[in-house]
Motif scaffolding. Structure first.
Motif, mmCIF file in Angstrom:
data_model
loop_
_atom_site.group_PDB
_atom_site.id
_atom_site.type_symbol
_atom_site.label_atom_id
_atom_site.label_comp_id
_atom_site.label_asym_id
_atom_site.label_seq_id
_atom_site.Cartn_x
_atom_site.Cartn_y
_atom_site.Cartn_z
ATOM 1 N N ALA A 1 9.868 -6.528 10.523
ATOM 2 C CA ALA A 1 8.546 -6.057 10.946
ATOM 3 C C ALA A 1 8.376 -4.578 10.625
ATOM 4 C CB ALA A 1 8.354 -6.301 12.440
ATOM 5 N N ALA A 2 9.444 -3.791 10.864
ATOM 6 C CA ALA A 2 9.380 -2.364 10.540
ATOM 7 C C ALA A 2 9.249 -2.154 9.036
ATOM 8 C CB ALA A 2 10.632 -1.659 11.069
ATOM 9 N N ALA A 3 10.006 -2.945 8.259
ATOM 10 C CA ALA A 3 9.948 -2.816 6.802
ATOM 11 C C ALA A 3 8.572 -3.185 6.260
ATOM 12 C CB ALA A 3 11.021 -3.698 6.165
ATOM 13 N N VAL A 4 7.968 -4.231 6.810
ATOM 14 C CA VAL A 4 6.645 -4.664 6.348
ATOM 15 C C VAL A 4 5.598 -3.595 6.656
ATOM 16 C CG1 VAL A 4 4.800 -6.337 6.724
ATOM 17 C CG2 VAL A 4 7.155 -7.121 6.442
ATOM 18 N N ALA A 5 5.682 -2.983 7.851
ATOM 19 C CA ALA A 5 4.730 -1.925 8.200
ATOM 20 C C ALA A 5 4.846 -0.760 7.225
ATOM 21 C CB ALA A 5 4.969 -1.450 9.634
ATOM 22 N N HIS A 6 6.086 -0.370 6.913
ATOM 23 C CA HIS A 6 6.301 0.715 5.939
ATOM 24 C C HIS A 6 5.792 0.301 4.563
ATOM 25 C CE1 HIS A 6 8.369 3.763 8.246
ATOM 26 N NE2 HIS A 6 9.169 2.858 8.773
ATOM 27 N N ALA A 7 6.024 -0.952 4.200
ATOM 28 C CA ALA A 7 5.581 -1.425 2.886
ATOM 29 C C ALA A 7 4.067 -1.334 2.754
ATOM 30 C CB ALA A 7 6.050 -2.863 2.664
ATOM 31 N N ARG A 8 3.344 -1.765 3.790
ATOM 32 C CA ARG A 8 1.879 -1.674 3.751
ATOM 33 C C ARG A 8 1.434 -0.229 3.579
ATOM 34 N NH1 ARG A 8 1.903 -5.103 8.576
ATOM 35 N NH2 ARG A 8 1.606 -7.283 7.986
ATOM 36 N N ARG A 9 2.080 0.679 4.298
ATOM 37 C CA ARG A 9 1.672 2.082 4.244
ATOM 38 C C ARG A 9 1.998 2.708 2.898
ATOM 39 N NH1 ARG A 9 3.635 4.236 10.119
ATOM 40 N NH2 ARG A 9 3.313 6.267 9.128
ATOM 41 N N VAL A 10 3.143 2.354 2.331
ATOM 42 C CA VAL A 10 3.503 2.889 1.013
ATOM 43 C C VAL A 10 2.536 2.381 -0.048
ATOM 44 C CG1 VAL A 10 5.256 2.858 -0.807
ATOM 45 C CG2 VAL A 10 5.932 3.271 1.561
ATOM 46 N N LEU A 11 2.223 1.096 -0.011
ATOM 47 C CA LEU A 11 1.282 0.537 -0.984
ATOM 48 C C LEU A 11 -0.089 1.193 -0.851
ATOM 49 C CD1 LEU A 11 2.264 -3.240 -0.754
ATOM 50 C CD2 LEU A 11 2.622 -1.720 -2.712
ATOM 51 N N ARG A 12 -0.490 1.484 0.368
ATOM 52 C CA ARG A 12 -1.787 2.146 0.552
ATOM 53 C C ARG A 12 -1.768 3.554 -0.030
ATOM 54 N NH1 ARG A 12 -6.054 3.006 -0.333
ATOM 55 N NH2 ARG A 12 -7.771 3.511 1.056
ATOM 56 N N LEU A 13 -0.643 4.248 0.117
ATOM 57 C CA LEU A 13 -0.528 5.590 -0.456
ATOM 58 C C LEU A 13 -0.574 5.544 -1.975
ATOM 59 C CD1 LEU A 13 2.160 7.300 1.807
ATOM 60 C CD2 LEU A 13 -0.265 7.836 1.658
ATOM 61 N N LEU A 14 -0.002 4.508 -2.560
ATOM 62 C CA LEU A 14 -0.070 4.366 -4.020
ATOM 63 C C LEU A 14 -1.513 4.151 -4.464
ATOM 64 C CD1 LEU A 14 3.069 2.137 -4.710
ATOM 65 C CD2 LEU A 14 2.796 4.572 -5.174
ATOM 66 N N ASP A 15 -2.260 3.357 -3.697
ATOM 67 C CA ASP A 15 -3.683 3.171 -4.013
ATOM 68 C C ASP A 15 -4.441 4.490 -3.902
ATOM 69 O OD1 ASP A 15 -3.310 0.484 -4.428
ATOM 70 O OD2 ASP A 15 -3.943 -0.113 -2.411
ATOM 71 N N ALA A 16 -4.134 5.256 -2.838
ATOM 72 C CA ALA A 16 -4.811 6.541 -2.643
ATOM 73 C C ALA A 16 -4.453 7.514 -3.763
ATOM 74 C CB ALA A 16 -4.433 7.135 -1.284
ATOM 75 N N LEU A 17 -3.204 7.475 -4.191
ATOM 76 C CA LEU A 17 -2.768 8.334 -5.301
ATOM 77 C C LEU A 17 -3.620 8.082 -6.534
ATOM 78 C CD1 LEU A 17 0.893 8.915 -6.478
ATOM 79 C CD2 LEU A 17 -0.841 8.189 -8.096
ATOM 80 N N ALA A 18 -3.785 6.812 -6.887
ATOM 81 C CA ALA A 18 -4.552 6.467 -8.085
ATOM 82 C C ALA A 18 -6.016 6.846 -7.930
ATOM 83 C CB ALA A 18 -4.417 4.971 -8.368
ATOM 84 N N ALA A 19 -6.599 6.568 -6.753
ATOM 85 C CA ALA A 19 -8.017 6.855 -6.536
ATOM 86 C C ALA A 19 -8.295 8.347 -6.596
ATOM 87 C CB ALA A 19 -8.465 6.285 -5.188
ATOM 88 N N GLU A 20 -7.415 9.143 -5.992
ATOM 89 C CA GLU A 20 -7.653 10.580 -5.973
ATOM 90 C C GLU A 20 -7.362 11.218 -7.328
ATOM 91 O OE1 GLU A 20 -6.387 12.787 -2.627
ATOM 92 O OE2 GLU A 20 -6.946 11.218 -1.201
ATOM 93 N N ALA A 21 -6.437 10.648 -8.064
ATOM 94 C CA ALA A 21 -6.183 11.166 -9.413
ATOM 95 C C ALA A 21 -7.395 10.939 -10.301
ATOM 96 C CB ALA A 21 -4.949 10.490 -10.009
ATOM 97 N N ARG A 22 -8.029 9.779 -10.149
ATOM 98 C CA ARG A 22 -9.225 9.498 -10.951
ATOM 99 C C ARG A 22 -10.393 10.405 -10.572
ATOM 100 N NH1 ARG A 22 -7.532 4.089 -9.991
ATOM 101 N NH2 ARG A 22 -9.055 3.904 -8.282
ATOM 102 N N GLY A 23 -10.456 10.767 -9.293
ATOM 103 C CA GLY A 23 -11.574 11.582 -8.846
ATOM 104 C C GLY A 23 -11.294 13.070 -8.821
ATOM 105 N N ALA A 24 -10.104 13.470 -9.262
ATOM 106 C CA ALA A 24 -9.746 14.887 -9.251
ATOM 107 C C ALA A 24 -10.740 15.681 -10.089
ATOM 108 C CB ALA A 24 -8.336 15.078 -9.790
ATOM 109 N N GLY A 25 -11.128 16.841 -9.555
ATOM 110 C CA GLY A 25 -12.079 17.677 -10.272
ATOM 111 C C GLY A 25 -13.490 17.483 -9.763
ATOM 112 N N SER A 26 -13.897 16.235 -9.590
ATOM 113 C CA SER A 26 -15.255 15.968 -9.109
ATOM 114 C C SER A 26 -15.316 15.914 -7.582
ATOM 115 C CB SER A 26 -15.756 14.633 -9.671
ATOM 116 O OG SER A 26 -14.988 13.555 -9.146
ATOM 117 N N GLY A 27 -14.155 15.701 -6.932
ATOM 118 C CA GLY A 27 -14.126 15.576 -5.480
ATOM 119 C C GLY A 27 -14.539 14.207 -4.995
ATOM 120 N N ALA A 28 -14.921 13.336 -5.934
ATOM 121 C CA ALA A 28 -15.338 11.977 -5.560
ATOM 122 C C ALA A 28 -14.105 11.093 -5.378
ATOM 123 C CB ALA A 28 -16.245 11.391 -6.633
#
Length: 318
Positions: free
Chosen positions: A87-114
């Motif tokens: 259960a602890a590993a799954v919670a961490h896994a969800r959070r890590v995967l979400r951070l990877l999504d955020a990484l990609a989204a913010e990299a695409r929007g870098a510069g524009s702030g979008a």
């Protein structure tokens, strides 16, 4: 010969094979397997959700357990159930995967702030009805690419903060303080201070003589202590599912209630709201998120909108 996958200790640990990979070597696709098995309740169902074979899922889970050094799922005829470590590993896994999504989204929007993509929010009913809609309207006007995903969660037990801790939400709007403790590793901040009021059928000559109508998630220990010191408040004779049902029952003349401000937004004309005085109890409503996501553009932007609305509403009420 005994293999690494079959060497388990009494505590459920798995002895790593010589030269085995470390937990830090887990790949994103392995994290997705963990989340799928936990979410689907078994290897076969997870395989169907991921579009792979059951043997591929089983192989992945065994490999993950070797890397982590612990048994993560109890296998049985009815499927696979996460162990405490799982259960602890799954919670961490969800959070890590979400951070990877955020990484990609913010990299695409870098510069524009979008920023674009999903923003997962957990909120209890009155917040979802009366605070969140205006904040999301302003947020999506500034960031059209954001797609809010709102889950209404009862503020009982782990509540909305638990959704964040489990990696199911990026931000939770929760009751803060009292018995509503923020899970370890998360951060929080107060958004709104809600005063409680007496609510009763409009025009009733003696509302304090009426029976009390309540619902389980109404308030925490602080308000209950205040209630205990009020001789005129009887024990609840009617318990309902949520605050909307309480208002309906009060409006129909079945009793009175003591309710926080957000729950009274847009109250019908059939009820009357009476101030409880300067010693009235206050409920604190705030946000809960992870330290990592608190720095993301989407979560920062939502918190800013919520705070601005809270300040605006407080000035209107002065």
């Amino acid at each position: 010969m005994t293999t690494a996958s079959s060497r388990t200790g009494r505590s459920g640990s798995v002895d790593p094979a010589p030269g085995a990979a470390r937990p830090g070597d887990l790949a994103p696709h392995e994290l997705r397997v963990l989340v799928a098995v936990a979410g689907e309740g078994g290897f076969s169902a997870a395989a169907g959700a991921l579009g792979v074979t059951q043997s591929a899922v089983s192989h992945s889970v065994r490999g993950i357990e070797r890397k982590v050094g612990a048994v993560l799922f109890e296998r049985g005829r009815k499927g696979a159930v996460p162990t405490a470590g799982g259960a602890a590993a799954v919670a961490h896994a969800r959070r890590v995967l979400r951070l990877l999504d955020a990484l990609a989204a913010e990299a695409r929007g870098a510069g524009s702030g979008a920023v674009e993509g999903p923003l997962r929010i957990a909120a209890f009913r009155s917040v979802a009805l009366h605070l969140l809609p205006a904040a999301l309207e302003r947020l999506t006007a500034r960031h059209p690419g954001l797609v809010p995903e709102v889950r209404v969660v009862r503020e009982l037990g782990a509540g909305t903060a638990g959704e964040v801790a489990e990696g199911r939400a990026d931000l939770g709007i929760a009751t803060i303080g009292g018995t509503s403790t923020v899970p370890a590793g998360l951060i929080s901040g107060v958004l709104v201070e809600e005063p409680y009021s007496l609510v009763h059928p409009a025009g009733h000559p003696d509302p304090r003589s009426l029976p009390l109508i309540d619902w389980h998630e109404n308030c925490g220990s602080y308000t209950r202590q205040w209630w205990a010191g009020q001789d005129w408040i009887p024990k609840a004779t009617v318990l309902t599912e949520d605050d909307g049902a309480v208002l309906a029952m009060v409006g129909a003349g079945h009793g009175m209630a003591i309710m926080p401000g957000l729950s009274l937004t847009g109250a019908p004309d059939s009820v009357e709201i009476t101030d409880l005085g300067t010693d009235r109890p206050i409920r604190s409503v705030g946000y809960v998120t992870t330290p990592e996501l608190a720095r993301s553009v989407a979560v920062r932007a939502l918190i800013r909108e919520l705070r601005e609305l809270a300040v605006s509403d407080s000035r209107k009420s002065e």
